[in-house]
Enzyme design. Structure first.
Site, short mmCIF file in Angstrom:
data_model
loop_
_atom_site.label_atom_id
_atom_site.label_comp_id
_atom_site.label_asym_id
_atom_site.label_seq_id
_atom_site.Cartn_x
_atom_site.Cartn_y
_atom_site.Cartn_z
CE LYS A 1 -8.13 -1.83 4.84
NZ LYS A 1 -8.17 -3.08 4.09
CG ASP B 1 -2.81 4.10 4.54
OD1 ASP B 1 -3.82 3.94 5.25
OD2 ASP B 1 -2.63 3.53 3.45
CD1 TRP C 1 -2.15 -2.29 1.52
CD2 TRP C 1 -3.02 -1.10 -0.16
NE1 TRP C 1 -3.16 -3.03 0.94
CE2 TRP C 1 -3.71 -2.33 -0.08
CE3 TRP C 1 -3.39 -0.18 -1.14
CZ2 TRP C 1 -4.74 -2.66 -0.95
CZ3 TRP C 1 -4.42 -0.52 -2.01
CH2 TRP C 1 -5.08 -1.74 -1.91
#
Ligand code: PMP
Length: 361
Positions: free
Chosen positions: A198, A174, A104
């Site tokens: 999530k 992030d 990511w």
């Protein structure tokens, strides 16, 4: 748990607390006596504006976010932030620092290259994504507009156990896959963000927390819908927000508060991840290559030493109601997402299955 449900170890969208699903179901036809479903309620109604403000303040309280930070609920998912961060933070600078610890953060870096010259200060590929060097060893450019890193790497199972000291370079993180699983010093950040699917709710909304000093730096080309300041000025309602998803996120925050808040989530996350890593480390069959200091508490990756057993492992797990444990195609092997809403019983069942499987392997 409802008998028809399974333990879903998906990396996201992930399990939601059952009581949240039940409440949403009970309120679906008529939200709080309005005679209107949350799927139908107008976003500029008094009721929805009040709800959005309550959710914002609950989020602020849960993470002890100081008043000089704006909490924005924005479209575009985690990936949207990969563009929004450079667009909003570069200002009159044309360079930024990126830390790569997995898939990511690598994608985030590639997106930022569209707007600026990027200096990769750390690349965990050197350790095959098993460790992270100390920030003091990174060659941070003091002139960089910001430094971006992913606090938890969902695919590679690597998580920071410290907040990097960037010596004054604005810090961006992030936190998509570990938000609300531990407390941290918010004041260290210019921006942190997380997609919802999530630890906070269904997919469709992303929370970006932006220090007020960083609201006036957007590049002229920044699309309005990607502009932090415009989101701040409009109460995150420039466009029609995904009201139902936002409401679901609010129910999850209520649930976190009822359970004892982020300190309780932090304890659970530590305890449950230790339980799984201990099972891996004590086995002859399973292996996790990550330096224990940087093992993710939320996304546990592991391999079977005999990869011929992979398919059988996945099938037998599914037969016990343990699903979505196959690793990301980029990494292979296995991966279990253990987010806040995973019941302890799910983790116990997973560990029991892993031990039983090893005996028959
Ligand atoms: N960052 C991280 C750490 C992620 O795990 C993900 C999604 N798995 C993303 C960003 C991208 O999020 P989205 O799919 O909402 O764009």
């Amino acid at each position: 748990m409802n008998n028809n449900r399974v333990y879903n170890f998906s990396s996201g969208p992930a399990m939601l607390p059952e009581s949240v699903l039940q409440q949403a179901q009970a309120e679906l036809m008529n939200w709080q006596g309005t005679g209107i479903s949350m799927l139908e309620l107008h976003h500029r109604s008094k009721e929805f504006i009040e709800l959005s403000e309550k959710i914002t303040e609950d989020f602020r309280e849960l993470l002890a976010i100081p008043k000089n930070y704006k909490i924005l609920f924005v479209p575009g998912g985690g990936r949207g932030q990969f563009a929004m961060v450079p667009l909003n933070l570069l200002g009159n600078k044309n360079k930024a620092d990126y830390v790569i610890t997995g898939l990511w953060s690598r994608i985030a870096e590639a997106e930022a290259e569209r707007y600026a010259k990027i200096n990769i200060v750390e690349d965990a590929k050197a350790s095959n994504y098993t460790s992270i060097r100390e920030a003091s060893e990174w060659l941070i450019d003091p002139e960089a507009a910001f430094l971006h890193y992913a606090d938890n790497e969902t695919v590679d199972g690597l998580e920071f156990d410290y907040i990097p000291d960037t010596k004054g370079v604005p810090l961006v993180s992030d936190m998509s896959s570990n938000i609300l699983t531990r407390r941290f010093d918010v004041s260290r950040f210019a921006v942190f963000y997380a997609c919802a699917q999530k630890n906070m709710g269904p997919a469709g909304i992303t929370v970006a927390v932006v220090h007020e000093d960083f609201l006036d730096r957007a590049l002229a080309i920044t699309p309005s819908i990607f502009n932090y300041k415009k989101h701040a000025e409009s109460g995150s309602m420039q466009n029609t927000p995904p009201c139902f998803v936002w409401y679901m996120l609010g129910l999850v925050l209520d649930w976190v508060k009822e359970q004892g808040g982020v300190p309780e989530m932090e304890k659970r996350t530590a305890r449950r991840s230790q339980q799984v890593y201990q099972c891996i480390d004590q086995s002859q069959l399973y292996v996790n290559p990550v330096n224990p200091r940087f093992r993710s508490r939320n996304n546990i990756v592991f391999d079977l030493r005999d990869t011929n057993l992979n398919e059988r492992f996945i099938n037998e797990a599914a037969a016990r109601g343990l699903v979505s444990i196959k690793g990301h195609p980029q990494r292979g092997g296995m991966r279990v997402g253990i987010y806040n809403a995973m019941p302890d019983a799910g983790v116990n069942a997973l560990v029991e299955f892993m031990k039983d499987f090893e005996k028959t392997a």
